[in-house]
Design an enzyme around this catalytic site. Sequence first.
Site, PDB file in Angstrom:
ATOM      1  N   LYS A 162      -8.687   1.675  18.687  1.00 15.73           N
ATOM      2  CA  LYS A 162      -8.071   2.339  19.481  1.00 15.73           C
ATOM      3  C   LYS A 162      -8.463   2.079  21.082  1.00 15.73           C
ATOM      4  CE  LYS A 162      -6.737   5.264  15.862  1.00 15.73           C
ATOM      5  NZ  LYS A 162      -7.347   6.967  15.460  1.00 15.73           N
ATOM      6  N   ALA A 176       4.367  -2.973  -3.212  1.00 10.36           N
ATOM      7  CA  ALA A 176       3.103  -3.236  -3.606  1.00 10.36           C
ATOM      8  C   ALA A 176       1.717  -2.521  -3.380  1.00 10.36           C
ATOM      9  CB  ALA A 176       2.464  -4.743  -3.173  1.00 10.36           C
ATOM     10  N   ASP A 195     -13.541   3.655  14.313  1.00  9.46           N
ATOM     11  CA  ASP A 195     -11.763   3.878  14.576  1.00  9.46           C
ATOM     12  C   ASP A 195     -11.748   4.315  16.157  1.00  9.46           C
ATOM     13  OD1 ASP A 195      -8.915   4.557  12.815  1.00  9.46           O
ATOM     14  OD2 ASP A 195      -9.536   5.902  14.344  1.00  9.46           O
ATOM     15  N   GLY A 254       0.691  -1.185  -0.239  1.00  7.80           N
ATOM     16  CA  GLY A 254      -0.120  -0.053   0.176  1.00  7.80           C
ATOM     17  C   GLY A 254       0.967   1.446  -0.223  1.00  7.80           C
ATOM     18  N   PHE A 255       0.589   2.326  -0.680  1.00  2.91           N
ATOM     19  CA  PHE A 255       1.245   3.344  -1.372  1.00  2.91           C
ATOM     20  C   PHE A 255       0.353   4.750  -0.915  1.00  2.91           C
ATOM     21  CE2 PHE A 255       4.279   6.309  -3.092  1.00  2.91           C
ATOM     22  CZ  PHE A 255       5.347   5.985  -2.140  1.00  2.91           C
ATOM     23  N   VAL A 270      -2.142   3.299  17.149  1.00  2.33           N
ATOM     24  CA  VAL A 270      -3.413   4.315  18.545  1.00  2.33           C
ATOM     25  C   VAL A 270      -2.131   5.859  18.310  1.00  2.33           C
ATOM     26  CG1 VAL A 270      -3.953   4.333  20.519  1.00  2.33           C
ATOM     27  CG2 VAL A 270      -3.727   2.341  19.446  1.00  2.33           C
ATOM     28  N   ILE A 291       1.294   9.590  18.287  1.00  3.36           N
ATOM     29  CA  ILE A 291       2.353   9.632  19.417  1.00  3.36           C
ATOM     30  C   ILE A 291       2.287   8.088  20.209  1.00  3.36           C
ATOM     31  CG2 ILE A 291       1.402  10.149  21.873  1.00  3.36           C
ATOM     32  CD1 ILE A 291      -1.894  11.883  20.880  1.00  3.36           C
TER      33      ILE A 291
HETATM   34  P1  NDP Z   1      -5.028   5.498   2.079  1.00  2.00           P
HETATM   35  O1  NDP Z   1      -5.899   5.131   1.446  1.00  2.00           O
HETATM   36  O2  NDP Z   1      -4.685   6.910   2.035  1.00  2.00           O
HETATM   37  O3  NDP Z   1      -3.518   3.993   1.558  1.00  2.00           O
HETATM   38  C1  NDP Z   1      -3.912   3.494   1.685  1.00  2.00           C
HETATM   39  C2  NDP Z   1      -2.738   2.153  -0.069  1.00  2.00           C
HETATM   40  O4  NDP Z   1      -4.071   0.718   0.017  1.00  2.00           O
HETATM   41  C3  NDP Z   1      -3.193   2.668  -1.047  1.00  2.00           C
HETATM   42  O5  NDP Z   1      -2.079   2.878  -1.833  1.00  2.00           O
HETATM   43  C4  NDP Z   1      -4.617   2.203  -2.025  1.00  2.00           C
HETATM   44  O6  NDP Z   1      -4.243   1.718  -3.253  1.00  2.00           O
HETATM   45  C5  NDP Z   1      -3.973   0.597  -1.079  1.00  2.00           C
HETATM   46  N1  NDP Z   1      -5.420   0.194  -1.605  1.00  2.00           N
HETATM   47  C6  NDP Z   1      -6.277  -0.279  -0.512  1.00  2.00           C
HETATM   48  N2  NDP Z   1      -6.830  -0.920  -0.382  1.00  2.00           N
HETATM   49  C7  NDP Z   1      -6.757  -2.174  -1.330  1.00  2.00           C
HETATM   50  C8  NDP Z   1      -6.912  -3.606  -1.504  1.00  2.00           C
HETATM   51  N3  NDP Z   1      -8.086  -3.835  -1.419  1.00  2.00           N
HETATM   52  N4  NDP Z   1      -5.900  -3.849  -1.915  1.00  2.00           N
HETATM   53  C9  NDP Z   1      -4.599  -3.792  -2.769  1.00  2.00           C
HETATM   54  N5  NDP Z   1      -4.535  -2.443  -2.116  1.00  2.00           N
HETATM   55  C10 NDP Z   1      -5.379  -1.685  -1.596  1.00  2.00           C
HETATM   56  O7  NDP Z   1      -4.579   4.768   3.807  1.00  2.00           O
HETATM   57  P2  NDP Z   1      -4.251   5.618   4.391  1.00  2.00           P
HETATM   58  O8  NDP Z   1      -2.564   5.314   4.217  1.00  2.00           O
HETATM   59  O9  NDP Z   1      -4.191   6.801   5.168  1.00  2.00           O
HETATM   60  O10 NDP Z   1      -4.197   4.339   5.782  1.00  2.00           O
HETATM   61  C11 NDP Z   1      -3.158   3.251   5.634  1.00  2.00           C
HETATM   62  C12 NDP Z   1      -3.502   2.706   7.115  1.00  2.00           C
HETATM   63  O11 NDP Z   1      -3.006   3.079   8.188  1.00  2.00           O
HETATM   64  C13 NDP Z   1      -5.350   2.112   7.419  1.00  2.00           C
HETATM   65  O12 NDP Z   1      -4.849   0.584   8.418  1.00  2.00           O
HETATM   66  C14 NDP Z   1      -5.259   3.114   8.713  1.00  2.00           C
HETATM   67  O13 NDP Z   1      -6.699   3.300   9.427  1.00  2.00           O
HETATM   68  C15 NDP Z   1      -3.263   3.641   8.921  1.00  2.00           C
HETATM   69  N6  NDP Z   1      -3.735   4.368   9.693  1.00  2.00           N
HETATM   70  C16 NDP Z   1      -4.254   5.587   8.713  1.00  2.00           C
HETATM   71  C17 NDP Z   1      -3.162   6.980   9.284  1.00  2.00           C
HETATM   72  C18 NDP Z   1      -3.748   8.327   8.466  1.00  2.00           C
HETATM   73  O14 NDP Z   1      -3.383   9.342   9.266  1.00  2.00           O
HETATM   74  N7  NDP Z   1      -3.911   8.507   7.676  1.00  2.00           N
HETATM   75  C19 NDP Z   1      -3.098   7.484  10.736  1.00  2.00           C
HETATM   76  C20 NDP Z   1      -3.149   6.051  11.418  1.00  2.00           C
HETATM   77  C21 NDP Z   1      -2.987   4.838  11.101  1.00  2.00           C
HETATM   78  P3  NDP Z   1      -5.534   2.942  -4.054  1.00  2.00           P
HETATM   79  O15 NDP Z   1      -4.159   4.213  -4.055  1.00  2.00           O
HETATM   80  O16 NDP Z   1      -5.014   2.256  -5.387  1.00  2.00           O
HETATM   81  O17 NDP Z   1      -6.779   3.358  -3.584  1.00  2.00           O
HETATM   82  N1  HSE Z   2      -8.871   7.846  10.331  1.00  5.40           N
HETATM   83  C1  HSE Z   2      -7.987   8.434  11.566  1.00  5.40           C
HETATM   84  C2  HSE Z   2      -7.978   9.693  13.033  1.00  5.40           C
HETATM   85  C3  HSE Z   2      -6.557   8.196  11.557  1.00  5.40           C
HETATM   86  O1  HSE Z   2      -8.782  10.406  12.094  1.00  5.40           O
HETATM   87  O2  HSE Z   2      -7.424   9.512  13.592  1.00  5.40           O
HETATM   88  C4  HSE Z   2      -5.427   7.924  12.022  1.00  5.40           C
HETATM   89  O3  HSE Z   2      -5.469   6.758  12.998  1.00  5.40           O
END
Ligand code: NDP
Ligand code: HSE
Length: 450
Positions: A215, A50, A211, A17-18, A142, A146
């Site tokens: 946490k 990936a 969410d 995931g990116f 979580v 922090i």
């Molecule tokens: P994004 O939606 O920005 O990124 C998710 C990535 O995973 C994208 O590259 C997406 O691909 C890929 N993806 C999503 N679904 C699939 C799938 N079914 N198969 C393959 N690839 C997939 O999410 P975030 O980076 O915000 O979040 C990632 C994780 O981090 C989550 O678990 C979230 O809860 C956690 N998190 C997020 C925070 C935040 O501030 N955003 C803070 C703390 C935790 P594509 O671009 O093609 O959709």
């Molecule tokens: N969606 C979450 C939030 C990302 O707003 O706190 C961090 O876990």
Amino acid sequence: MTYTRGIMEPIKVGLLGFGTVGSGTFNVLHRNQEEISRRAGRGIKITQIAVRNPVKARQVLIDLPDTVELTSDFTAVVDNPSLEIIAEMIGGTDIARELVLRAIYSGKHIVTANKALLAIHGTEIFEAARSKGVIVAFEAAVAGGIPIIKVLRESLTANRIQYIAGIINGTTNFILSEMCERGLDFATALADAQRLGYAEADPAFDIEGIDAAHKATIMAAIAFGVPVQFERAYVEGITQLHAIDIRYAEELGYRIKLLGIVRRTTRGIELRVHPTLIPVKRLIANVEGAMNAVLVYGDAVGATLYYGQGAGAEPTASAVIADLVDITRLCMVNPSNRVPHLAFQPDRLESTPILPIDEVTSSYYLRLRVANQIGVLSDITRILATLGVSIDTLLQKKSEFFDEGRVSETIIILITRETLEKNINLVISRIEALSTVRSSVTRLRMEALN
Ligand code: NDP
Ligand code: HSE
């Protein structure tokens, strides 16, 4: 005796995931690689990423070094024998669970920011990791940047933790602040949170409190040495919260925050998320925007408060990379000498019950609309007295409903002393049955946090 460390090859990481967190992790690791490897004792290199669409990702990442391979084959990354760590940055509980388990069974350490995955499938994942002797690290799951997991698992290890109360969802805190301070409407504030990368892929997880409950579930497990039990959490989000209650709360000296609360009581553990009135003079009541804050009360240390950015690319990357460094340092250590995943030895977890919300004790803010006639207030106070609920504050406000120029209805706001939730449910149903009561009763829970 002098110890010398030979030059070691960098540890290789595969990223799944990116998006916000994946790209933030890549960027911070790339930018600070020298400083990070000085700390870790070894370089840390992401060598494979990936993504669903490598062409699109390549366009975004114009500076991506040739040493990094982009692929759409997620299982090829998980199975790649040259990688020691898999960083799961996808989210959700389906493909993420499959890939994480597959990586564990192929002997790889895991870093994940995925609180949903751990709150729901944590028991299975930690058990698999234990059987394979690998680490599952989840600091970013979580409160974003922090380091609360480190605090609970290691720094406060001497304490019997009594309670944790946290603003642990950046999106909802951002929405509440924007509504309160800038007068934005809910939908606009939510759209801004999404644009800034704070919200979950499905923002219902944020605004419905899910969410934060994921946490809180993880924190309860680590704080009290119980299994993760998301299904027992009480969850209420901010979608039913009225602007008028935010205003009345302020007038009364309180601020409303979506709090995750876990508390040890003599009857069991409280695990709940809901909008909560907090006295405005508490530090945590003044945490605004996407900032998070977690108040932890330990019997030895007393109250401690942790504050920082709870969401967003780089604050979250900070936590992800801390885990990468921990694994780099600890991967050679005998698994039985590592800090247990949930802080307590897995064979010493307890089955203390999680209390249903009816059995939780709280004080309450109640708002209702009543006919403006003699005897209404005494009917209401009699109901409270009969059920043994004491009133702390009673406020009467002018209503905007007029009858031939005379005010015909009044708004009543009641603040109660602590009582069991099941008592307040009875109070509410009896009040609502009064013929003079013209609205349903709005109920919000309160925490003194003193
Ligand atoms: P994004 O939606 O920005 O990124 C998710 C990535 O995973 C994208 O590259 C997406 O691909 C890929 N993806 C999503 N679904 C699939 C799938 N079914 N198969 C393959 N690839 C997939 O999410 P975030 O980076 O915000 O979040 C990632 C994780 O981090 C989550 O678990 C979230 O809860 C956690 N998190 C997020 C925070 C935040 O501030 N955003 C803070 C703390 C935790 P594509 O671009 O093609 O959709
Ligand atoms: N969606 C979450 C939030 C990302 O707003 O706190 C961090 O876990």
